[in-house]
Design a protein around this motif. Structure first.
Motif, PDB file in Angstrom:
ATOM      1  N   MET A   1       0.845  -1.189   0.000  1.00 20.91           N
ATOM      2  CA  MET A   1       0.000   0.000   0.000  1.00 20.91           C
ATOM      3  C   MET A   1       0.884   1.244   0.000  1.00 20.91           C
ATOM      4  SD  MET A   1      -3.284  -0.861   0.311  1.00 20.91           S
ATOM      5  CE  MET A   1      -4.227   0.294   1.249  1.00 20.91           C
ATOM      6  N   ASN A   2       0.697   2.070  -0.997  1.00 22.35           N
ATOM      7  CA  ASN A   2       1.434   3.328  -1.061  1.00 22.35           C
ATOM      8  C   ASN A   2       0.671   4.416  -0.310  1.00 22.35           C
ATOM      9  OD1 ASN A   2       3.489   2.296  -2.569  1.00 22.35           O
ATOM     10  ND2 ASN A   2       2.655   2.963  -4.531  1.00 22.35           N
ATOM     11  N   LYS A   3       1.400   5.069   0.585  1.00 22.28           N
ATOM     12  CA  LYS A   3       0.804   6.192   1.302  1.00 22.28           C
ATOM     13  C   LYS A   3       0.883   7.425   0.419  1.00 22.28           C
ATOM     14  CE  LYS A   3       1.435   5.964   6.224  1.00 22.28           C
ATOM     15  NZ  LYS A   3       2.323   6.405   7.309  1.00 22.28           N
ATOM     16  N   PRO A   4      -0.142   8.288   0.457  1.00 23.46           N
ATOM     17  CA  PRO A   4      -0.020   9.544  -0.290  1.00 23.46           C
ATOM     18  C   PRO A   4       1.103  10.385   0.319  1.00 23.46           C
ATOM     19  CG  PRO A   4      -2.049   9.501   0.978  1.00 23.46           C
ATOM     20  CD  PRO A   4      -1.404   8.158   1.127  1.00 23.46           C
ATOM     21  N   LYS A   5       1.883  11.028  -0.549  1.00 19.33           N
ATOM     22  CA  LYS A   5       3.003  11.836  -0.074  1.00 19.33           C
ATOM     23  C   LYS A   5       2.505  13.052   0.685  1.00 19.33           C
ATOM     24  CE  LYS A   5       7.495  11.866  -2.078  1.00 19.33           C
ATOM     25  NZ  LYS A   5       8.357  12.089  -3.176  1.00 19.33           N
ATOM     26  N   LYS A   6       3.169  13.351   1.796  1.00 22.03           N
ATOM     27  CA  LYS A   6       2.802  14.515   2.588  1.00 22.03           C
ATOM     28  C   LYS A   6       3.326  15.770   1.900  1.00 22.03           C
ATOM     29  CE  LYS A   6       3.167  16.411   7.189  1.00 22.03           C
ATOM     30  NZ  LYS A   6       3.926  16.405   8.418  1.00 22.03           N
ATOM     31  N   VAL A   7       2.453  16.755   1.731  1.00 21.96           N
ATOM     32  CA  VAL A   7       2.833  18.015   1.092  1.00 21.96           C
ATOM     33  C   VAL A   7       3.263  18.990   2.175  1.00 21.96           C
ATOM     34  CG1 VAL A   7       2.037  19.932  -0.339  1.00 21.96           C
ATOM     35  CG2 VAL A   7       1.182  17.626  -0.768  1.00 21.96           C
ATOM     36  N   PRO A   8       4.534  19.472   2.126  1.00 22.63           N
ATOM     37  CA  PRO A   8       4.965  20.430   3.147  1.00 22.63           C
ATOM     38  C   PRO A   8       4.218  21.752   3.013  1.00 22.63           C
ATOM     39  CG  PRO A   8       6.728  20.033   1.561  1.00 22.63           C
ATOM     40  CD  PRO A   8       5.575  19.156   1.177  1.00 22.63           C
ATOM     41  N   MET A   9       3.672  22.229   4.124  1.00 18.79           N
ATOM     42  CA  MET A   9       2.911  23.476   4.132  1.00 18.79           C
ATOM     43  C   MET A   9       3.721  24.559   4.835  1.00 18.79           C
ATOM     44  SD  MET A   9       0.011  22.666   2.666  1.00 18.79           S
ATOM     45  CE  MET A   9      -1.340  23.698   3.181  1.00 18.79           C
ATOM     46  N   ARG A  10       3.586  25.787   4.347  1.00 20.79           N
ATOM     47  CA  ARG A  10       4.250  26.937   4.958  1.00 20.79           C
ATOM     48  C   ARG A  10       3.246  28.081   5.027  1.00 20.79           C
ATOM     49  NH1 ARG A  10       7.125  23.309   5.686  1.00 20.79           N
ATOM     50  NH2 ARG A  10       9.358  23.124   5.383  1.00 20.79           N
ATOM     51  N   LYS A  11       3.518  29.032   5.926  1.00 22.10           N
ATOM     52  CA  LYS A  11       2.612  30.160   6.126  1.00 22.10           C
ATOM     53  C   LYS A  11       3.183  31.411   5.464  1.00 22.10           C
ATOM     54  CE  LYS A  11       0.049  32.272   9.881  1.00 22.10           C
ATOM     55  NZ  LYS A  11      -0.159  32.229  11.329  1.00 22.10           N
ATOM     56  N   CYS A  12       2.365  32.082   4.661  1.00 19.96           N
ATOM     57  CA  CYS A  12       2.759  33.345   4.042  1.00 19.96           C
ATOM     58  C   CYS A  12       2.795  34.414   5.137  1.00 19.96           C
ATOM     59  CB  CYS A  12       1.767  33.729   2.948  1.00 19.96           C
ATOM     60  SG  CYS A  12       2.036  35.388   2.298  1.00 19.96           S
ATOM     61  N   VAL A  13       3.921  35.140   5.241  1.00 20.82           N
ATOM     62  CA  VAL A  13       4.058  36.145   6.299  1.00 20.82           C
ATOM     63  C   VAL A  13       3.149  37.351   6.063  1.00 20.82           C
ATOM     64  CG1 VAL A  13       6.371  35.483   7.019  1.00 20.82           C
ATOM     65  CG2 VAL A  13       6.096  37.191   5.225  1.00 20.82           C
ATOM     66  N   ALA A  14       2.755  37.580   4.807  1.00 21.28           N
ATOM     67  CA  ALA A  14       1.913  38.742   4.496  1.00 21.28           C
ATOM     68  C   ALA A  14       0.425  38.439   4.703  1.00 21.28           C
ATOM     69  CB  ALA A  14       2.162  39.208   3.067  1.00 21.28           C
ATOM     70  N   THR A  15      -0.045  37.321   4.146  1.00 20.80           N
ATOM     71  CA  THR A  15      -1.483  37.022   4.190  1.00 20.80           C
ATOM     72  C   THR A  15      -1.871  36.115   5.359  1.00 20.80           C
ATOM     73  OG1 THR A  15      -1.242  35.077   2.757  1.00 20.80           O
ATOM     74  CG2 THR A  15      -1.635  37.201   1.675  1.00 20.80           C
ATOM     75  N   GLY A  16      -0.904  35.371   5.892  1.00 20.33           N
ATOM     76  CA  GLY A  16      -1.204  34.452   6.986  1.00 20.33           C
ATOM     77  C   GLY A  16      -1.804  33.136   6.526  1.00 20.33           C
ATOM     78  N   GLU A  17      -1.865  32.907   5.211  1.00 19.60           N
ATOM     79  CA  GLU A  17      -2.431  31.674   4.671  1.00 19.60           C
ATOM     80  C   GLU A  17      -1.423  30.538   4.717  1.00 19.60           C
ATOM     81  OE1 GLU A  17      -5.204  32.316   0.955  1.00 19.60           O
ATOM     82  OE2 GLU A  17      -3.347  33.457   0.724  1.00 19.60           O
ATOM     83  N   MET A  18      -1.901  29.342   5.043  1.00 20.16           N
ATOM     84  CA  MET A  18      -1.074  28.145   4.937  1.00 20.16           C
ATOM     85  C   MET A  18      -1.227  27.619   3.515  1.00 20.16           C
ATOM     86  SD  MET A  18       0.484  27.536   7.786  1.00 20.16           S
ATOM     87  CE  MET A  18       0.965  25.821   7.792  1.00 20.16           C
ATOM     88  N   ARG A  19      -0.087  27.427   2.835  1.00 23.14           N
ATOM     89  CA  ARG A  19      -0.112  26.953   1.455  1.00 23.14           C
ATOM     90  C   ARG A  19       0.995  25.933   1.245  1.00 23.14           C
ATOM     91  NH1 ARG A  19      -0.806  31.865  -2.657  1.00 23.14           N
ATOM     92  NH2 ARG A  19      -2.909  31.196  -3.090  1.00 23.14           N
ATOM     93  N   PRO A  20       0.890  25.114   0.194  1.00 25.86           N
ATOM     94  CA  PRO A  20       2.002  24.206  -0.126  1.00 25.86           C
ATOM     95  C   PRO A  20       3.274  25.007  -0.392  1.00 25.86           C
ATOM     96  CG  PRO A  20       0.041  23.599  -1.352  1.00 25.86           C
ATOM     97  CD  PRO A  20      -0.255  24.908  -0.675  1.00 25.86           C
ATOM     98  N   LYS A  21       4.396  24.471   0.060  1.00 23.21           N
ATOM     99  CA  LYS A  21       5.682  25.157  -0.037  1.00 23.21           C
ATOM    100  C   LYS A  21       5.997  25.601  -1.466  1.00 23.21           C
ATOM    101  CE  LYS A  21      10.496  24.389   1.241  1.00 23.21           C
ATOM    102  NZ  LYS A  21      11.463  23.426   1.779  1.00 23.21           N
ATOM    103  N   LYS A  22       5.598  24.801  -2.462  1.00 27.21           N
ATOM    104  CA  LYS A  22       5.895  25.118  -3.861  1.00 27.21           C
ATOM    105  C   LYS A  22       5.148  26.346  -4.366  1.00 27.21           C
ATOM    106  CE  LYS A  22       7.439  20.647  -5.508  1.00 27.21           C
ATOM    107  NZ  LYS A  22       8.841  20.872  -5.461  1.00 27.21           N
ATOM    108  N   GLU A  23       4.066  26.740  -3.695  1.00 30.98           N
ATOM    109  CA  GLU A  23       3.289  27.914  -4.101  1.00 30.98           C
ATOM    110  C   GLU A  23       3.829  29.204  -3.490  1.00 30.98           C
ATOM    111  OE1 GLU A  23      -0.890  27.463  -3.389  1.00 30.98           O
ATOM    112  OE2 GLU A  23      -0.950  25.508  -4.378  1.00 30.98           O
ATOM    113  N   LEU A  24       4.860  29.087  -2.659  1.00 33.27           N
ATOM    114  CA  LEU A  24       5.426  30.248  -1.975  1.00 33.27           C
ATOM    115  C   LEU A  24       6.869  30.463  -2.420  1.00 33.27           C
ATOM    116  CD1 LEU A  24       4.140  29.294   1.571  1.00 33.27           C
ATOM    117  CD2 LEU A  24       3.163  31.013   0.103  1.00 33.27           C
ATOM    118  N   VAL A  25       7.357  31.670  -2.188  1.00 34.05           N
ATOM    119  CA  VAL A  25       8.761  31.978  -2.460  1.00 34.05           C
ATOM    120  C   VAL A  25       9.410  32.323  -1.124  1.00 34.05           C
ATOM    121  CG1 VAL A  25       8.322  34.403  -3.021  1.00 34.05           C
ATOM    122  CG2 VAL A  25      10.343  33.303  -3.907  1.00 34.05           C
TER     123      VAL A  25
END
Length: 94
Positions: free
Chosen positions: A1-25
């Protein structure tokens, strides 16, 4: 059974939104106090994440968010570099 890969999340310092790391700089302050845009997300130093969105960059500049997060003055060239990066990515995605 393959587990779905965990997507690392980070918080944008400006908006406060948690998003996948790849969507942030990541913006990094090195030990020497030099601030750079980290496209790899792996440079050593104190980092802060921003959404790849013009409004988030403008908000961070207006409220001086990056400066307070990284503890150093942020040059306008960093914000210009971020805006160019966002425009370039938007052009490529079309």
């Amino acid at each position: 059974m393959n587990k779905p890969k965990k997507v690392p999340m980070r918080k944008c310092v400006a908006t406060g939104e948690m998003r996948p790391k790849k969507e942030l700089v990541r913006i990094v302050r090195s030990k020497e106090g030099e601030v750079t845009v980290d496209l790899t997300g792996k440079k050593s130093g104190r980092g802060a994440y921003l959404s790849k969105d013009k409004d988030a960059v403008l908000l961070a500049k207006k409220k001086n968010i990056l400066s307070s997060q990284l503890g150093v003055a942020i040059e306008d060239t960093i914000y210009e570099e971020l805006m160019e990066l966002i425009e370039k990515e938007q052009r490529q995605s079309k």
